[in-house]
Design a protein around this motif. Structure first.
Motif, PDB file in Angstrom:
ATOM      1  N   ARG A  75       0.829  -1.216   0.000  1.00  0.00           N
ATOM      2  CA  ARG A  75       0.000   0.000   0.000  1.00  0.00           C
ATOM      3  C   ARG A  75       0.857   1.258   0.000  1.00  0.00           C
ATOM      4  O   ARG A  75       0.460   2.296  -0.512  1.00  0.00           O
ATOM      5  CB  ARG A  75      -0.912   0.011   1.234  1.00  0.00           C
ATOM      6  CG  ARG A  75      -2.050  -0.963   1.119  1.00  0.00           C
ATOM      7  CD  ARG A  75      -3.055  -0.789   2.253  1.00  0.00           C
ATOM      8  NE  ARG A  75      -4.017  -1.876   2.184  1.00  0.00           N
ATOM      9  CZ  ARG A  75      -4.150  -2.823   3.107  1.00  0.00           C
ATOM     10  NH1 ARG A  75      -3.408  -2.816   4.193  1.00  0.00           N
ATOM     11  NH2 ARG A  75      -5.041  -3.774   2.946  1.00  0.00           N
ATOM     12  N   GLY A  78       3.554   3.314  -3.502  1.00  0.00           N
ATOM     13  CA  GLY A  78       3.413   4.542  -4.300  1.00  0.00           C
ATOM     14  C   GLY A  78       4.278   5.677  -3.767  1.00  0.00           C
ATOM     15  O   GLY A  78       4.769   6.521  -4.538  1.00  0.00           O
ATOM     16  N   ASP A  79       4.506   5.703  -2.435  1.00  0.00           N
ATOM     17  CA  ASP A  79       5.330   6.768  -1.828  1.00  0.00           C
ATOM     18  C   ASP A  79       6.753   6.735  -2.379  1.00  0.00           C
ATOM     19  O   ASP A  79       7.482   7.717  -2.290  1.00  0.00           O
ATOM     20  CB  ASP A  79       5.418   6.586  -0.307  1.00  0.00           C
ATOM     21  CG  ASP A  79       4.060   6.696   0.366  1.00  0.00           C
ATOM     22  OD1 ASP A  79       3.116   7.150  -0.307  1.00  0.00           O
ATOM     23  OD2 ASP A  79       3.952   6.317   1.554  1.00  0.00           O
ATOM     24  N   GLY A  81       7.462   5.789  -5.530  1.00  0.00           N
ATOM     25  CA  GLY A  81       7.413   5.848  -6.986  1.00  0.00           C
ATOM     26  C   GLY A  81       7.159   4.492  -7.626  1.00  0.00           C
ATOM     27  O   GLY A  81       7.398   4.300  -8.817  1.00  0.00           O
ATOM     28  N   THR A  83       4.562   1.778  -8.869  1.00  0.00           N
ATOM     29  CA  THR A  83       3.146   1.700  -9.206  1.00  0.00           C
ATOM     30  C   THR A  83       2.651   0.263  -9.082  1.00  0.00           C
ATOM     31  O   THR A  83       3.151  -0.629  -9.760  1.00  0.00           O
ATOM     32  CB  THR A  83       2.917   2.197 -10.652  1.00  0.00           C
ATOM     33  OG1 THR A  83       3.528   3.480 -10.762  1.00  0.00           O
ATOM     34  CG2 THR A  83       1.437   2.278 -10.982  1.00  0.00           C
TER      35      THR A  83
END
Ligand SMILES: Cc1cc2nc3c(=O)[nH]c(=O)nc-3n(C[C@H](O)[C@H](O)[C@H](O)COP(=O)(O)OP(=O)(O)OC[C@H]3O[C@@H](n4cnc5c(N)ncnc54)[C@H](O)[C@@H]3O)c2cc1C
Ligand SMILES: NC(=O)c1ccc[n+]([C@@H]2O[C@H](COP(=O)([O-])OP(=O)(O)OC[C@H]3O[C@@H](n4cnc5c(N)ncnc54)[C@H](O)[C@@H]3O)[C@@H](O)[C@H]2O)c1
Length: 478
Positions: A75, A78-79, A81, A83
Motif C-alpha cells: 500500500r 506509491g510513496d 514511486g 506503481t
C-alpha cells in the motif's frame, strides 16, 4: 540419580530414568539435555512433534504477520514511486503459504532424527496419563515407568463460558476459516489477540478488539500498551478495554454473528462475520490423570517450585504447563533446567529477568526485565530514559518514526533493569539489550558501544547515554 521403583513397574525395557510428556519446545529441550547427561530417556507425544509453537502458534502467526507487512508495504509502494494496484488477500493462497512455511520450519527442526541421534526413545501412541507417580499409560495401552517424569504438555485455548461460545474461532483454528472475514471481533488483547488484530486489520477486515482488562497487552509495560493501543485506534480498530463481560454470541440465518457484551451497565452488540476468542491458555491437564499421582493443579496449571518440581518432587512441570512464562524461550530454558535437576538431582533455576518477549503487531513491541512500574516499586530512585524513534536516523530514513525505546537502570546507573520498545524492529532491539544484560554489561559500557550506521539498534546507545545524563540528575538530587 535415584531410580525409584514403581509398584506397577511394567517391564525393564519400558522403564527409563526420565520420561518426558510432550515434544514441544519444552519437552524436546528436556529430553535432549537429559540424554546428554547420560540418562535413558523416553518422549511421549500425542500429536505432531514441535508442539504449539511450530504447528499452530508462533510459526503460522509469524507467517501471517509477514503477509500483513507485505500488504502494508504494498500500500505504501506509491510513496517510493512504485506503481502497483490495490493489494487484496486470496485467503486460500495465504492459508496454503502458511502451511508451506510451517512445513519448511518443521523440516529443519528434525526432532525425531535428533532424538534418535541422542538415543532418546520416541513413542507416539496417543495421550499419556498418570497411573501413579512413576507410571504412565498411553492410549495404545502401553505402560511406561520412569524415575523422573517431566510434564511438558503445553496448553490450549480457552472458550469463555457464554452462550454461543462454540460459534467463536480459537486462535489455533484461524486458518480453518472458510474465507477472510469482512468484520471480525477479537476477544482478548494479550499477545495472541493483539497480533491477530494487526493481521486482520492489514488484510482489510473491520476489527473490534475487546478485553476485560483496563488496557491491551496487560502484561507489558504500560507505555507499550498505550502506544500499541493508540496505533490500533489510528488504524481504525475499535478498541474496547475494561468491558464488564462478554454476554453471548448468536448466529443469524445469513451467518452473521451478533456478539453481545456489557460495558459498565450498558449492553452493547456488534454484528461480525467471525469472533476470535484469544482469552487465555490453560495447561493441557484435563485427562492427564494427575490425581492418580497426587500432583497438584492450580488454576488450570501444574505449579512448580523454582527448580520446576511439582508437589511430587520427582515429577517436574515446565513450559506452558506450569503457567508461568508462556514463551518458547522460557520453555526451552526450563526444560533444560528441569532435566539437569532430574538427572543430577541439582537445583538449577532459570533467569526470569533475562526472558525477552514481544509481538509482531503494527508497530512491533517487545520487552525484557522489569517494567517501569515494577522497577519503581523496587526502587523509586531508579532511572528511566525514553528515546523516540523519531530521533533515530534509520527510523527516519525508513519512514518508521513512530515508537521508542525505554531503558531502565538502577539508581547507581550500573544495572539495566528493563528495556521496552515499540516500533520497527522492537524485538531485535530488545534482544540486543537482553544480550548486554546477560553479559553483565553496565550502562556506562553500553553507552560507549559503537552501533553500525544506520541501524535501529543505535537507539540503545542513545538511551544508555540518556540514562547517564538522567542518572546524573537523580544523583545530584540525593
Ligand atoms: C497463536 C500463538 C502464537 C505464539 N507466538 C509465540 C511467539 O511468537 N514467541 C513465543 O515465544 N511464544 C509464542 N507462543 C507461545 C508458545 O507457542 C508456547 O509458549 C510454547 O509452544 C510452549 O511450549 P511447550 O513445549 O510448553 O508446549 P507445547 O508447544 O504446547 O507442546 C506440548 C506438546 O505436548 C503434547 N501433549 C499434550 N498433552 C499430552 C499428553 N497427555 N500425552 C502426550 N503428549 C501430550 C502436545 O501434543 C504438544 O505437542 C505463541 C502461542 C500461540 C497460541
Ligand atoms: N509473541 C509471543 O511471544 C506470544 C504470542 C502469542 C501468545 N504468547 C503466549 O501464549 C500465552 C497465551 O496468550 P493469549 O494472548 O492467548 O492469552 P493471555 O492469557 O495472555 O491473554 C488473554 C486475554 O484475554 C482477556 N480475557 C480473559 N477473559 C476475558 C473475557 N471474559 N472477556 C474479555 N477478555 C478476556 C485477558 O484479560 C487477557 O488480556 C501467553 O502467555 C502469551 O504470552 C506469546
Amino acid at each position: 540419580m535415584t531410580d525409584r521403583q514403581s509398584p506397577a513397574r511394567p517391564s525393564d525395557e519400558d522403564h527409563y530414568d526420565v520420561a518426558v510428556i510432550g515434544a514441544g519446545p519444552a519437552g524436546t529441550a528436556a529430553a535432549l539435555r537429559a540424554a546428554e547427561l547420560g540418562a535413558s530417556v523416553v518422549v511421549l507425544e500425542a500429536g505432531r512433534l514441535g508442539g504449539t509453537c511450530v504447528n499452530t502458534g508462533c510459526v503460522p502467526t509469524r507467517v501471517l504477520a509477514k503477509t500483513a507487512r507485505l500488504m502494508r508495504e504494498t500500500r505504501a509502494a506509491g510513496d517510493y514511486g512504485i506503481t502497483v494496484g490495490a493489494p487484496s488477500i486470496d485467503w486460500a493462497a495465504t492459508v496454503e503459504r502458511v502451511g508451506e512455511r510451517v512445513d519448511a520450519v518443521r523440516s529443519i527442526k528434525r526432532e525425531s532424527e535428533r532424538f534418535a541421534e541422542a538415543g532418546v526413545t520416541l513413542i507416539q501412541e496417543g495421550r499419556a496419563r498418570f497411573v501413579d507417580d512413576s507410571t504412565l499409560v498411553l492410549d495404545s495401552g502401553r505402560r511406561v515407568s520412569a524415575g523422573s517424569i517431566v510434564i511438558c504438555v503445553g496448553g490450549h485455548s480457552r472458550r469463555l463460558p457464554v452462550p454461543g461460545a462454540e460459534l467463536a474461532t480459537v486462535p489455533e483454528d484461524v486458518l480453518t476459516l472458510s474465507e477472510l472475514p469482512k468484520r471480525v471481533a477479537v476477544i482478548g488483547a494479550g499477545n495472541t489477540g493483539a497480533q491477530l488484530v494487526t493481521v486482520f486489520n492489514a488484510f482489510g477486515s473491520e476489527v473490534t478488539l475487546l478485553d476485560v482488562a483496563p488496557r491491551i497487552l496487560i502484561a507489558s509495560d504500560a507505555s507499550i500498551s498505550e502506544a500499541v493501543s493508540a496505533a490500533f485506534i489510528e488504524q481504525g480498530v475499535d478498541v474496547r478495554t475494561g468491558i464488564s463481560t462478554v454476554e453471548s454470541i448468536e448466529r443469524a440465518d445469513d451467518g452473521t454473528l451478533t456478539l453481545a457484551w456489557k460495558q459498565g451497565e450498558e449492553s452493547l452488540t456488534r454484528d461480525v462475520d467471525a469472533v476470535i476468542m484469544a482469552t487465555g491458555w490453560p495447561a493441557d491437564v484435563e485427562d492427564l490423570g494427575l490425581e492418580n499421582a497426587g500432583i497438584e493443579v492450580v488454576r488450570s496449571a501444574v505449579p512448580a517450585d523454582r527448580y520446576f518440581r511439582t508437589s511430587v518432587p520427582h515429577v517436574f512441570s515446565v513450559g506452558d504447563a506450569n503457567g508461568r512464562d508462556m514463551l518458547v524461550q522460557a520453555a526451552q530454558f526450563e526444560g533444560e533446567a528441569a532435566a539437569e535437576n532430574a538427572v543430577l538431582e541439582a537445583n538449577r533455576r532459570t533467569p526470569h529477568h533475562l526472558l525477552p518477549a514481544g509481538g509482531f503487531t503494527d508497530p512491533d513491541y517487545a520487552g525484557v526485565g522489569l517494567t517501569e512500574e515494577q522497577a519503581r516499586e523496587q526502587d523509586p530512585a531508579c532511572v528511566v530514559a525514553r528515546v523516540p524513534f523519531s530521533n533515530v536516523d534509520r527510523a527516519v530514513i525508513d519512514d518508521r518514526e513512530s515508537g521508542f525505546l525505554l531503558l531502565i537502570a538502577d539508581r547507581r546507573r550500573e544495572l539495566i533493569l528493563g528495556a521496552h520498545a515499540v516500533g520497527e524492529n522492537a524485538i531485535e532491539v530488545v534482544q540486543s539489550v537482553t544480550t548486554a544484560m546477560a553479559a553483565g554489561v553496565d550502562v556506562g559500557t553500553l553507552a560507549n558501544v559503537r552501533f553500525a550506521y544506520p541501524t535501529y539498534s543505535a537507539v540503545i546507545g542513545m538511551a544508555a547515554r540518556a540514562l547517564l545524563a538522567e542518572a546524573a540528575v537523580a544523583i545530584d538530587r540525593d
